[in-house]
Design an enzyme around this catalytic site. Structure first.
Site, PDB file in Angstrom:
ATOM      1  N   THR A  12       0.757  -1.312  -0.169  1.00  0.00           N
ATOM      2  CA  THR A  12       0.327  -0.339   0.083  1.00  0.00           C
ATOM      3  C   THR A  12       1.063   1.497  -0.112  1.00  0.00           C
ATOM      4  O   THR A  12       0.556   2.501  -0.357  1.00  0.00           O
ATOM      5  CB  THR A  12      -1.296  -0.224   1.036  1.00  0.00           C
ATOM      6  OG1 THR A  12      -1.661  -1.413   0.923  1.00  0.00           O
ATOM      7  CG2 THR A  12      -2.173   1.281   1.251  1.00  0.00           C
ATOM      8  N   SER A  56       0.767  -7.699  -1.175  1.00  0.00           N
ATOM      9  CA  SER A  56       1.428  -8.021  -0.354  1.00  0.00           C
ATOM     10  C   SER A  56       0.628  -9.640   0.407  1.00  0.00           C
ATOM     11  O   SER A  56       0.728 -10.415  -0.138  1.00  0.00           O
ATOM     12  CB  SER A  56       0.509  -7.723   1.549  1.00  0.00           C
ATOM     13  OG  SER A  56       1.225  -8.445   2.243  1.00  0.00           O
ATOM     14  N   THR A  89       1.104  -4.523   3.918  1.00  0.00           N
ATOM     15  CA  THR A  89       0.574  -5.072   5.538  1.00  0.00           C
ATOM     16  C   THR A  89      -0.570  -6.887   5.778  1.00  0.00           C
ATOM     17  O   THR A  89      -0.001  -7.506   6.669  1.00  0.00           O
ATOM     18  CB  THR A  89      -0.029  -4.241   6.470  1.00  0.00           C
ATOM     19  OG1 THR A  89      -1.494  -3.971   5.673  1.00  0.00           O
ATOM     20  CG2 THR A  89       0.779  -2.794   5.836  1.00  0.00           C
ATOM     21  N   ASP A  90      -0.460  -7.171   4.481  1.00  0.00           N
ATOM     22  CA  ASP A  90      -1.573  -7.961   5.167  1.00  0.00           C
ATOM     23  C   ASP A  90      -1.001  -9.564   5.482  1.00  0.00           C
ATOM     24  O   ASP A  90      -1.425 -10.098   5.963  1.00  0.00           O
ATOM     25  CB  ASP A  90      -2.419  -9.116   3.525  1.00  0.00           C
ATOM     26  CG  ASP A  90      -3.766  -7.829   2.738  1.00  0.00           C
ATOM     27  OD1 ASP A  90      -4.001  -7.246   4.435  1.00  0.00           O
ATOM     28  OD2 ASP A  90      -3.925  -7.599   1.773  1.00  0.00           O
TER      29      ASP A  90
END
Length: 325
Positions: A12, A56, A89-90
């Protein structure tokens, strides 16, 4: 001059909203992001490396393995004080934990990202990047393993997890709290990470390892499917202290009998598993059958560790010891 390697994988932090697609997509190059820091003297020592530009969910364990090679190559250089991995971030916590398992350097590895894309108000990417650089350059960060730095907070890769789908402080160590903070450009550590041993495993992974989450009344159909497809390992997020419905046990024993390693963790967000209960399907019953307790690791990290352990040719006793942190 000592330098910091910035390794970009995507995420992101490098995205903007596309007006035609009505959603965020990869848009910014690593150099475009880093150029925002130009003119700040202490950030003139950055080496920028574009590893990938993947969201991610597209990051795989093979990517993690290859990324670890890049990170370790930089850490072996005398002029490098540490590395920063910029990541979506996932699955950030899985990559961070993977790097912690295979790194042998005492230098800091910091992983960061962004919860908001560059088109949104309150874009947190640059703040997280600046904080990560400061953590990476701090002498106090030596020997603490791989660190996750988001929202001016420092967490251990072994303890941290993503807890919220959108909050800026989503990455939390729910049971033990953060290691420290970045406050007014100062890196402050509250505690050490003596419980978080560095695994120092060889950087190779076996992908035939799976993760299941237990639920009320679950049977063994998924386990039988994995047996048929020659799984090598299985992590089960069990109930409570580490217990399973008895309807799963026949399939569980079949899996163990064909050599599949079974690691039990809890689906609870905090606390460790222990073979407290001796009833059918209880933790004691599971360990008696040959299951391995995964301590306080969550399912996704326990799977990474089991994948590495199997690829490193660990036997049952070796794997059991590995999870005793």
């Amino acid at each position: 001059m000592k330098k910091v390697a910035l390794i970009f994988t995507g995420g992101t932090i490098a995205m903007k909203v596309d007006k035609d697609l009505h959603g965020a997509i990869p848009s910014l190059s690593p150099n475009e992001i880093v150029q925002t820091l130009s003119g700040i003297d202490e950030f003139q020592n950055l080496i920028v490396h574009e590893f990938s530009s993947k969201p991610s969910p597209s990051i795989t364990p093979i990517d993690m393995r290859n990324l670890a090679n890049v990170v370790n190559d930089y850490l072996e250089q005398d002029e490098i004080v540490g590395t920063i991995v910029v990541h979506g971030t996932d699955v950030l916590e899985e990559t961070a934990f993977y790097l912690n398992c295979v790194s042998t350097s005492n230098k800091p590895i910091v992983i960061t990202g962004s919860m908001k894309n560059a088109s949104e108000l309150g874009y947190d990417g640059l703040t997280n990047l600046v904080s990560s650089i400061k953590v990476c350059m701090s002498p106090d960060s030596l020997g603490k393993g791989t660190l996750v730095v988001m929202n001016d907070t420092i967490n251990s890769s072994v303890e941290v997890t993503k807890t919220h789908t959108m909050s800026l402080d989503t990455f939390r160590s729910m049971e033990f709290g953060p290691l420290g903070i970045i406050d007014h450009n100062e890196v402050i550590y509250y505690r050490d990470v003596t419980r978080n041993k560095k695994y120092q495993l060889t950087n190779k992974i076996n992908n035939a390892v799976y993760l299941l989450k237990a639920y009320a009344g679950m049977n063994g159909e998924f386990i039988d499917y994995l047996i048929e497809h020659e799984a090598r390992g299985l992590v089960i997020e069990a109930l409570g202290r580490g217990n399973l419905p008895p309807t799963m046990l026949d399939a569980l024993e079949r899996a163990i009998n064909v050599g599949i390693y079974i690691v039990i963790v809890s689906r609870c967000p905090a606390g460790r598993v222990l073979d407290t209960y001796a009833y059918e399907g209880g933790g004691k019953d599971l360990t008696n059958k040959g299951c391995i307790l995964g301590g306080s690791l969550n399912g996704q990290k326990a799977r990474i560790l089991l994948s590495l352990a199997i690829a490193n040719d660990f036997d049952f006793n070796d794997i059991t010891k590995l999870y005793k942190v």
